[in-house]
Design an enzyme around this catalytic site. Structure first.
Site, PDB file in Angstrom:
ATOM      1  N   ASN A 170       0.868  -1.177   0.000  1.00  0.00           N
ATOM      2  CA  ASN A 170       0.000   0.000   0.000  1.00  0.00           C
ATOM      3  C   ASN A 170       0.905   1.226   0.000  1.00  0.00           C
ATOM      4  O   ASN A 170       1.485   1.568   1.020  1.00  0.00           O
ATOM      5  CB  ASN A 170      -0.893  -0.023   1.245  1.00  0.00           C
ATOM      6  N   TRP A 171       0.991   1.854  -1.147  1.00  0.00           N
ATOM      7  CA  TRP A 171       1.914   2.999  -1.270  1.00  0.00           C
ATOM      8  C   TRP A 171       1.353   4.272  -0.655  1.00  0.00           C
ATOM      9  O   TRP A 171       2.051   5.271  -0.555  1.00  0.00           O
ATOM     10  CB  TRP A 171       2.242   3.243  -2.747  1.00  0.00           C
ATOM     11  N   LYS A 172       0.081   4.274  -0.328  1.00  0.00           N
ATOM     12  CA  LYS A 172      -0.550   5.487   0.231  1.00  0.00           C
ATOM     13  C   LYS A 172      -0.308   6.664  -0.726  1.00  0.00           C
ATOM     14  O   LYS A 172      -0.263   6.439  -1.943  1.00  0.00           O
ATOM     15  CB  LYS A 172      -0.034   5.742   1.650  1.00  0.00           C
ATOM     16  N   GLU A 219      -4.987  -4.413  10.828  1.00  0.00           N
ATOM     17  CA  GLU A 219      -3.973  -3.378  10.965  1.00  0.00           C
ATOM     18  C   GLU A 219      -4.221  -2.610  12.259  1.00  0.00           C
ATOM     19  O   GLU A 219      -5.018  -1.655  12.267  1.00  0.00           O
ATOM     20  CB  GLU A 219      -4.033  -2.417   9.777  1.00  0.00           C
ATOM     21  N   GLY A 249       3.088  -0.827   4.209  1.00  0.00           N
ATOM     22  CA  GLY A 249       3.145   0.577   3.818  1.00  0.00           C
ATOM     23  C   GLY A 249       4.575   0.989   3.526  1.00  0.00           C
ATOM     24  O   GLY A 249       5.129   0.716   2.458  1.00  0.00           O
ATOM     25  N   GLY A 250       5.218   1.628   4.495  1.00  0.00           N
ATOM     26  CA  GLY A 250       6.547   2.217   4.320  1.00  0.00           C
ATOM     27  C   GLY A 250       7.568   1.296   3.663  1.00  0.00           C
ATOM     28  O   GLY A 250       8.298   1.713   2.743  1.00  0.00           O
ATOM     29  N   GLU A 255      -6.577   5.017   7.920  1.00  0.00           N
ATOM     30  CA  GLU A 255      -6.331   6.424   7.576  1.00  0.00           C
ATOM     31  C   GLU A 255      -7.564   7.039   6.928  1.00  0.00           C
ATOM     32  O   GLU A 255      -7.847   8.221   7.103  1.00  0.00           O
ATOM     33  CB  GLU A 255      -5.098   6.530   6.655  1.00  0.00           C
ATOM     34  N   GLY A 258       2.949   2.760  10.699  1.00  0.00           N
ATOM     35  CA  GLY A 258       3.905   3.849  10.503  1.00  0.00           C
ATOM     36  C   GLY A 258       4.629   4.266  11.769  1.00  0.00           C
ATOM     37  O   GLY A 258       5.271   5.309  11.813  1.00  0.00           O
ATOM     38  N   SER A 270       3.888  -1.685  10.299  1.00  0.00           N
ATOM     39  CA  SER A 270       5.349  -1.740  10.469  1.00  0.00           C
ATOM     40  C   SER A 270       5.952  -3.103  10.104  1.00  0.00           C
ATOM     41  O   SER A 270       6.890  -3.564  10.749  1.00  0.00           O
ATOM     42  CB  SER A 270       5.735  -1.333  11.891  1.00  0.00           C
ATOM     43  N   HIS A 288      -9.383   1.362   5.128  1.00  0.00           N
ATOM     44  CA  HIS A 288      -8.098   1.614   5.793  1.00  0.00           C
ATOM     45  C   HIS A 288      -8.291   2.611   6.938  1.00  0.00           C
ATOM     46  O   HIS A 288      -9.063   3.559   6.813  1.00  0.00           O
ATOM     47  CB  HIS A 288      -7.077   2.143   4.779  1.00  0.00           C
TER      48      HIS A 288
HETATM   49  P1  13P Z   1       3.315   0.765   7.565  1.00  0.00           P
HETATM   50  O1  13P Z   1       3.825  -0.544   6.985  1.00  0.00           O
HETATM   51  O2  13P Z   1       4.007   1.961   7.027  1.00  0.00           O
HETATM   52  O3  13P Z   1       3.248   0.714   9.056  1.00  0.00           O
HETATM   53  O4  13P Z   1       1.790   0.908   7.048  1.00  0.00           O
HETATM   54  C1  13P Z   1       0.921  -0.159   7.208  1.00  0.00           C
HETATM   55  C2  13P Z   1      -0.314   0.127   6.468  1.00  0.00           C
HETATM   56  O5  13P Z   1      -1.084   0.991   6.833  1.00  0.00           O
HETATM   57  C3  13P Z   1      -0.581  -0.648   5.248  1.00  0.00           C
HETATM   58  O6  13P Z   1      -1.870  -0.445   4.773  1.00  0.00           O
END
Ligand code: 13P
Length: 241
Positions: free
Chosen positions: A4-6, A159, A225-226, A92, A165, A204, A90
């Site tokens: 997930n590149w956000k 999640e 994500g990251g 967010e 993050g 993470s 998600h």
């Molecule tokens: P991180 O891997 O950056 O913690 O993000 C997780 C996430 O929200 C994937 O959708």
């Protein structure tokens, strides 16, 4: 394993990632790989991924088919740019864009009836965990989010909001405990089929902690994500064994 590149990467950066990533995973066969770039990068990603078996996902979708909904994207539009998946619910989006269990449910319905597979995200905040409400929250998100929805094309992602993050991964035991609970709730809805629904862990995930998470019985994959933003790091996660 889903990336997930956000809100990251221009089309040029997407191109750079895919050109670097494809050779690293060309021999991977037994892991389904999904990338969710921002909408603007979907066409270039679809073109570059071509015949590879890497699938594309949208990061969000609206529940109407078309019409006066400025700024929104329909399930059909995601299909049009070769998405086979969409991430829905998600944290967010729940936190910053006012998504509720009800809108999440409408989105899942619309996506599935358009033929998209759904990565449905759930998870508790730190406050909810510390007040002993993790299971109540997960139960509510599952029951409301999946109201009237069949198991076909459904993937869950657990999640925990406090692990996203933050560099604070849930321990493999915490992840397993939540995943087992989620599977038993899915069992209440879908019976034996619950055993075949994939439940991803997100929060993470890194190349160096993925295998301990994946060693747990009910952890079937990761939503990253990251650590999915660099080809070698995401490839390290895909090839975790
Ligand atoms: P991180 O891997 O950056 O913690 O993000 C997780 C996430 O929200 C994937 O959708």
């Amino acid at each position: 394993m889903a990336a997930n590149w956000k809100m990251n990467k221009t089309t040029k950066e997407t191109e750079g990632f895919i050109n670097g990533f494809l050779p690293l995973v060309k021999d991977v066969q037994d892991v389904e790989i999904v990338i969710a770039p921002p909408f603007t990068s979907l066409p270039v990603a679809a073109k570059l991924l071509g015949e590879s078996n890497i699938k594309l996902a949208g990061q969000n979708v609206f529940y109407e088919e078309s019409g006066a909904y400025t700024g929104e994207i329909s399930p059909l539009m995601l299909k049009d740019v070769e998405c086979s998946y969409v991430i829905i619910g998600h944290s967010e989006r729940r936190q910053y864009f006012g998504e509720t269990d009800e809108t999440v449910n409408r989105k899942i319905r619309a996506a599935i009836s358009a033929g998209l597979a759904v990565i449905f995200c759930i998870g508790e905040t730190l406050e909810q965990r510390e007040s002993g409400n993790t299971f109540n929250i997960l139960k509510r998100q599952i029951t409301e989010g999946l109201r009237g929805i069949t198991a076909n094309g459904l993937v869950l992602a657990y999640e925990p909001v406090w692990a996203i993050g933050t560099g604070k991964t849930a321990s493999p035991e915490q992840a397993q405990e939540a995943h087992r609970f989620i599977r038993s709730e899915l069992g209440n809805l879908y019976g034996d089929t619950a055993g075949t629904i994939r439940i991803l862990y997100g929060g993470s995930v890194k190349p160096d902690n993925v295998s301990s998470l994946m060693s747990k019985e009910d952890v079937d994959g990761a939503l990253v994500g990251g650590a999915s933003l660099k080809p070698d790091s995401f490839a390290g996660i895909v090839k975790y064994i």
